[in-house]
Design a protein around this motif. Structure first.
Motif, PDB file in Angstrom:
ATOM      1  N   GLN A  34    -104.156 -60.241 -69.040  1.00  0.00           N
ATOM      2  CA  GLN A  34    -103.891 -60.439 -70.599  1.00  0.00           C
ATOM      3  C   GLN A  34    -104.335 -59.438 -71.506  1.00  0.00           C
ATOM      4  OE1 GLN A  34    -102.207 -63.331 -70.881  1.00  0.00           O
ATOM      5  NE2 GLN A  34    -103.358 -65.116 -70.972  1.00  0.00           N
ATOM      6  N   ALA A  35    -105.148 -58.702 -71.130  1.00  0.00           N
ATOM      7  CA  ALA A  35    -105.476 -57.638 -71.992  1.00  0.00           C
ATOM      8  C   ALA A  35    -104.581 -56.657 -71.844  1.00  0.00           C
ATOM      9  CB  ALA A  35    -107.077 -56.907 -71.477  1.00  0.00           C
ATOM     10  N   PHE A  36    -103.830 -56.358 -70.761  1.00  0.00           N
ATOM     11  CA  PHE A  36    -102.728 -55.391 -70.379  1.00  0.00           C
ATOM     12  C   PHE A  36    -101.647 -55.975 -71.074  1.00  0.00           C
ATOM     13  CE2 PHE A  36     -99.297 -53.055 -68.402  1.00  0.00           C
ATOM     14  CZ  PHE A  36     -99.824 -52.222 -67.815  1.00  0.00           C
ATOM     15  N   ARG A  37    -101.453 -57.314 -71.145  1.00  0.00           N
ATOM     16  CA  ARG A  37    -100.161 -57.676 -71.846  1.00  0.00           C
ATOM     17  C   ARG A  37    -100.365 -57.470 -73.393  1.00  0.00           C
ATOM     18  NH1 ARG A  37     -98.288 -63.716 -69.662  1.00  0.00           N
ATOM     19  NH2 ARG A  37     -97.094 -63.118 -68.146  1.00  0.00           N
TER      20      ARG A  37
ATOM     21  N   ARG B 192    -102.500 -70.279 -68.015  1.00  0.00           N
ATOM     22  CA  ARG B 192    -102.970 -69.329 -68.846  1.00  0.00           C
ATOM     23  C   ARG B 192    -101.843 -68.264 -69.195  1.00  0.00           C
ATOM     24  NH1 ARG B 192    -107.247 -71.441 -66.868  1.00  0.00           N
ATOM     25  NH2 ARG B 192    -109.214 -71.587 -67.669  1.00  0.00           N
ATOM     26  N   LEU B 193    -101.169 -68.014 -68.357  1.00  0.00           N
ATOM     27  CA  LEU B 193    -100.040 -66.707 -68.408  1.00  0.00           C
ATOM     28  C   LEU B 193     -98.803 -67.506 -68.935  1.00  0.00           C
ATOM     29  CD1 LEU B 193    -100.600 -64.639 -65.322  1.00  0.00           C
ATOM     30  CD2 LEU B 193    -101.715 -64.408 -67.328  1.00  0.00           C
ATOM     31  N   GLN B 194     -98.584 -68.571 -68.723  1.00  0.00           N
ATOM     32  CA  GLN B 194     -97.523 -69.367 -69.586  1.00  0.00           C
ATOM     33  C   GLN B 194     -96.185 -69.120 -69.161  1.00  0.00           C
ATOM     34  OE1 GLN B 194     -97.473 -69.014 -73.847  1.00  0.00           O
ATOM     35  NE2 GLN B 194     -99.650 -69.184 -73.992  1.00  0.00           N
ATOM     36  N   ARG B 195     -95.551 -67.807 -69.165  1.00  0.00           N
ATOM     37  CA  ARG B 195     -94.196 -67.230 -68.587  1.00  0.00           C
ATOM     38  C   ARG B 195     -94.412 -65.879 -67.857  1.00  0.00           C
ATOM     39  NH1 ARG B 195     -89.254 -66.565 -71.882  1.00  0.00           N
ATOM     40  NH2 ARG B 195     -90.790 -65.613 -73.561  1.00  0.00           N
TER      41      ARG B 195
END
Length: 295
Positions: free
Chosen positions: A147-150, A56-59
């Motif tokens: 993810q929301a923070f990103r 989900r986070l990829q990198r």
């Protein structure tokens, strides 16, 4: 919309008397680099959790922390492994007898030895499906928070990059003004130089025109301007893509932008143009710093 690689997410879940806390942090990195600190009760699930998070986070440089507090333990104190502690005591007592020496046993020091404060000896390492579902749910919730923070950080990065790309495009338009003066200045300088060293009979003006054409062609930056304008437009196009994961592509485009700016600087041969090129380089460096943090 672009996403940042910097993020933070935290979530908690309850299972019977246990409170599970999942914390995930991420920083920029060229690939997925996950380090984990997981409560001993859940270590068997580490591989599945790693796959779940990296997919989900990829990198990014990702730090995962999972802790568990059991309300059934008085004061939530970490349990002492009695078997391990007694094992150390018996061994020390036996060694003291063999050496013929008696020495007091420091129980506080024994608590620091491996396995003594580890709850694995007093509780089962196997977790039920219901507890695994609670752990998985908390992990996904923490990932969603990160993810929301990103995404929020990504909106800020978008504005910074787009603004600086537009500034470079504006500076590129300004180059047209000193560029038109440059050819006239070069011609005048060459003619003045030739007048000082030319023989009494003068010089061949037709040959001068021919050499001027060759010289000016070497200093022509129209191709570089055209390619730079294309790269700037393409950079903004990639920024506006709805999918996530444009960071590497934007990095490659930034390299091409830098190559064209450097070529223009080496050909400019004009103080005003060189000043504009320096401003472009300054804007580009700011962009490159931000691109390193784009997913």
């Amino acid at each position: 919309m672009i996403h940042s690689m910097t993020g933070f997410g935290k979530a908690t879940a309850r299972f019977e008397t246990r409170t599970i806390t999942v914390t995930i942090k991420s920083l920029n990195s060229k690939q997925a680099d996950l380090s984990a600190r997981i409560a001993s009760s859940y270590r068997d699930a580490e591989l599945e959790l790693r796959t779940l998070i990296t997919d989900r986070l990829q990198r990014g440089k990702i730090e995962l922390s999972i802790t568990m507090e059991d309300d059934a333990l008085e004061g939530n104190a970490k349990p002492i492994n009695r078997e391990a502690l007694l094992g150390y005591v018996h061994q020390l007592t036996a060694i003291s007898r063999e050496l013929g020496e008696t020495a007091p046993i420091d129980l506080v020091a024994l608590l620091r030895l491996p396995g003594v404060m580890d709850s694995e000896g007093t509780t089962s390492t196997e977790i039920s499906k219901a507890e695994w579902d609670a752990l998985r749910s908390a992990t996904l919730e923490a990932v969603d928070a990160l993810q929301a923070f990103r995404e929020q950080e990504g909106r800020m990065l978008y504005e910074v990059c787009a603004t600086r790309i537009r500034k470079i495009a504006y500076l590129l338009e300004q180059i047209a003004y000193p560029e038109s003066e440059r050819i006239t200045a070069i011609r005048q300088r060459l003619e003045e130089g030739l007048a000082k060293i030319a023989p009494a009979g003068g010089y061949d003006s037709a040959r001068l025109e021919q050499e001027m054409i060759f010289y000016i062609e070497k200093l022509d930056i129209n191709e570089e301007k055209s390619r730079l304008a294309h790269h700037l437009s393409y950079f903004l196009e990639i920024l506006d893509q709805p999918n996530v994961g444009q960071g590497k592509t934007l990095g490659f485009i930034a390299q091409e932008i830098g190559r064209e700016i450097n070529t223009m600087g080496s050909k400019s041969n004009h103080a005003a143009m060189q000043q504009l090129v320096v401003q472009m380089k300054d804007e580009l460096e700011q962009i490159k710093e931000q691109v390193l943090n784009i997913l």
